[in-house]
Scaffold this active site. Structure first.
Site, mmCIF file in Angstrom:
data_model
loop_
_atom_site.group_PDB
_atom_site.id
_atom_site.type_symbol
_atom_site.label_atom_id
_atom_site.label_comp_id
_atom_site.label_asym_id
_atom_site.label_seq_id
_atom_site.Cartn_x
_atom_site.Cartn_y
_atom_site.Cartn_z
ATOM 1 N N GLU A 54 0.869 -1.179 0.000
ATOM 2 C CA GLU A 54 0.000 0.000 0.000
ATOM 3 C C GLU A 54 0.902 1.223 0.000
ATOM 4 O O GLU A 54 1.773 1.360 0.852
ATOM 5 C CB GLU A 54 -0.821 0.052 1.297
ATOM 6 C CG GLU A 54 -2.161 -0.612 1.247
ATOM 7 C CD GLU A 54 -2.891 -0.464 2.575
ATOM 8 O OE1 GLU A 54 -2.699 0.566 3.265
ATOM 9 O OE2 GLU A 54 -3.619 -1.389 2.947
ATOM 10 N N ASP B 184 -6.185 9.196 9.891
ATOM 11 C CA ASP B 184 -4.829 8.805 10.281
ATOM 12 C C ASP B 184 -4.386 9.374 11.620
ATOM 13 O O ASP B 184 -4.736 10.482 11.986
ATOM 14 C CB ASP B 184 -3.829 9.231 9.199
ATOM 15 C CG ASP B 184 -3.838 8.273 8.022
ATOM 16 O OD1 ASP B 184 -3.839 7.046 8.277
ATOM 17 O OD2 ASP B 184 -3.850 8.735 6.876
#
Lengths: 394, 258
Positions: free
Chosen positions: B44, B55
């Site tokens: 990824e 995040d």
């Protein structure tokens, strides 16, 4: 045609929606269901009215600014949101949202704040209803607004410093959303502007529209007619959408939103998402956003911390697109000049945010006649800005 | 079968996340080789975005550093083009929706497809907002991977599982990405819940940062996603392949528990 926005998915034309991580989808859905149910509930509405009247001090005055009217050559009325408890319109929305939080059985409140006005209003209602409260604030803003941090602490609110990115309002929203993701069950996020995922933009508009409804009734009582022009400043855009919304179907009323032009649109140092932004997705909705050439969210500037935000509520992007509201900009220097002018002429110290709307009156000079009425939303008081204005150098 | 789905065939997949451009694009390019050498099955690559709400601090800070270096979506696509000359490993982009939206969704998917990107994870794009994007991705042979959270209701999880291509990204906890001291105890239950209505591979991510945690997650899931722990190593310019090898060994030893 009657104005009916947004649609069921929270879209105002092409703007709005709910762009949130999957963890927040159930939260947003729960909020949506609770809000639209509460909106229909008489008990909720009467409770809201009770606190707006007895705690926030509504209705606020619509004040005829006589000297200013004489000087500019048209009738100027000021909607005195600065007279609300906590000193700004923010409390209208906070009372609405905390009543909803209580109704949903939430135990903990979180909020973001830039200059501290929304943080203070949230801390105030959290104290009123005895709920635990955490406010996220950029570390730079904490330094600039130490007094507001102390104020929030007085109410028993914990202020958490946000040290990432620009260390201001945009990052504070990010951190509040991250907190919400980690505390989905018991936490209610009180967003301070008409931004964020659906249903926030419509909910905040509804809670703030008391400003416009009162103005409409008051001006009819005083003048027997509607104003020709309605003015309000636009950062995220909550006071302006609240002021404009009840006038949208009155086609003859010119609605003008004043964005923060900072040091000029060309300089790039501004916070005018309508004038200088383009469509983008930030903080859960699609709207006009200031972005770099790579699609990163830009750093913004305004002398007024409350307008210092790279996005704008999706409904404003829509009203701009369909041309119902005209959006203009006023620079730092013009806003500070208006701050001094209103203080001297009318004995009212306006917030720097509201000073942007006041400053635009000057541009209407000579374009309106003696009989014309202009209603301006004076969204907050300027005591918080004294240091900034004293030290301001254009 | 898509290249991504294939990575789950006959083995537990190790999926590793890195942020493009942190500390530099050249370092990212090198890191992909290292991750592959260590045993990663899917890579990824994060395209940095200034305001990624999903995040935690490690990935947020990595993105900020990459943005400061001027790393753009275009750079990331070019990076994949270069990587494709060296490796066939499945590559997935992970970023916020504003990045493809700004780039132009259609053009973004076209350029990704041309460069050899196999999949896409956009955590802030719920399926309701993804209709056109999703069908366009499908047309271009890019797997749009949806996430399911622990608090996603059954009816919605079922829809997400049906719409997700390549694999289903199961979030281990309610919260942001990042390193946690202990693994959520509900992973087994969460995986079982999804298995009831989908036979697609399930990979677990968020909060998995060491070999023990990876091994525990792999007892239930078909794949394990590790991000922040790797980003932290790479940001500090530490070699990463040994760490990845450790992860790989530990998940390979895991036996399915029903």
């Amino acid at each position: 045609m009657k104005y009916e926005q947004p649609d069921d998915h929270g879209y105002f034309g092409e703007f709005g929606g709910a762009f949130v991580p999957e963890t927040l989808v159930p939260c947003v859905d729960e909020l949506k269901a609770a809000y639209f149910e509460a909106k229909k509930d008489k008990k909720f509405r009467s409770e809201l009215e009770y606190y707006l009247k007895n705690f926030a001090g509504r209705a606020t005055a619509l004040y005829f600014a006589e000297k200013l009217s004489k000087e500019y050559g048209f009738k100027i009325y000021l909607k005195r949101e600065d007279l609300c408890h906590t000193g700004a319109h923010k409390i209208n929305n906070c009372i609405g949202q905390i009543l909803l939080a209580k109704r949903m059985g939430k135990k903990r409140i979180i909020a973001e704040t830039g200059a501290g006005q929304h943080g203070v209003a949230t801390a105030t209602v959290a104290a009123l209803f005895g709920l635990k409260c955490v406010v996220y604030m950029g570390s730079d803003d904490i330094k600039r607004q130490a007094l507001n941090v102390f104020r929030m602490n007085l109410f028993g609110t914990e202020v958490r410093s946000v040290d990432t990115g620009s260390k201001t309002l945009k990052e504070a929203v990010n951190e509040a959303m991250r907190d919400w993701m980690a505390n989905v069950k018991d936490t209610f996020y009180i967003i301070g502007s008409c931004i964020g995922p659906h249903p926030y933009p419509v909910m905040v508009r509804d809670f703030q529209s008391v400003i416009g409804y009162e103005t409409k009734k008051q001006i009819k009582d005083i003048e027997g007619r509607l104003p020709g022009t309605v003015l309000a400043c636009v950062g995220g855009g909550s006071n302006s959408i609240g002021m404009f919304y009840p006038f949208i179907d009155d086609g003859k009323v010119n609605l003008i939103g004043v964005e923060a032009g900072g040091r000029g649109i060309r300089s790039g140092m501004h916070s005018a998402a309508i004038a200088g932004g383009r469509p983008g997705v930030l903080h859960g909705s699609l709207s006009r956003v200031m972005q770099t050439k790579d699609g990163q969210i830009s750093l913004t500037h305004s002398v007024s911390a409350g307008l210092d935000y790279p996005g704008v509520g999706p409904e404003h992007s829509y009203l701009n697109k369909i041309g119902r509201v005209k959006y203009v900009t006023v620079n730092d220097g013009q806003a500070v000049e208006a701050f001094h002018m209103l203080s001297e002429k009318e004995g009212i110290i306006p917030a720097l945010e509201s000073s942007h709307a006041i400053a635009y009156l000057k541009m209407l000079r000579g374009r309106l006649s003696k009989k014309d009425i202009v209603a301006v939303c004076l969204s907050g008081r300027g005591d918080k800005d004294l240091d900034i204005v004293r030290d301001f150098k254009n | 079968m898509s290249r991504i789905k294939n990575a789950f065939k006959a083995r537990k997949a190790l999926i590793t996340f890195i942020m493009a451009g942190d500390p530099s694009l050249a370092a990212t390019e090198k890191a992909v080789n290292e991750l592959e050498k260590g045993g990663a099955d899917i890579i990824e690559i994060g395209i940095p975005f200034s305001d990624s709400v999903a995040d935690g601090p490690v990935i947020v800070n990595a993105a900020q550093r990459a943005i400061k270096k001027g790393v753009s979506a275009k750079d990331c696509i070019k990076l994949v083009s270069r990587l494709r000359k060296k490796t066939d490993i499945p590559i997935v982009f992970m970023t916020s929706y504003n990045i493809p939206f700004f780039y132009g969704a259609e053009k973004f998917l076209k350029d990704c497809s041309k460069a050899g990107v196999n999949g896409l994870i956009l955590p802030d794009l719920p399926f309701e907002e993804a209709k056109a994007f999703s069908s366009s991705a499908k047309n271009k042979g890019i797997d749009l991977i949806f996430l399911i959270a622990p608090n996603t209701p059954d009816a919605r999880a079922k829809k997400l599982a049906a719409l997700s291509h390549g694999f289903i990204y199961l979030i281990s906890l309610t919260g942001v990405t990042g390193i946690r001291t202990s693994l959520s105890s509900s992973i087994g239950e969460s995986v079982k819940r999804i298995r009831r209505f989908s036979s697609k591979p399930i990979a677990v991510g968020f909060g998995i940062s060491n070999a023990d945690q990876a091994a525990s997650a792999a007892k239930y899931a078909d794949g394990v996603i590790v991000g922040s722990a790797i980003v932290r190593l790479i940001s500090a310019k530490n070699p990463v392949w040994k760490f990845v090898l450790g992860l790989k060994k530990s998940i390979s030893k895991s036996i399915y528990i029903d």
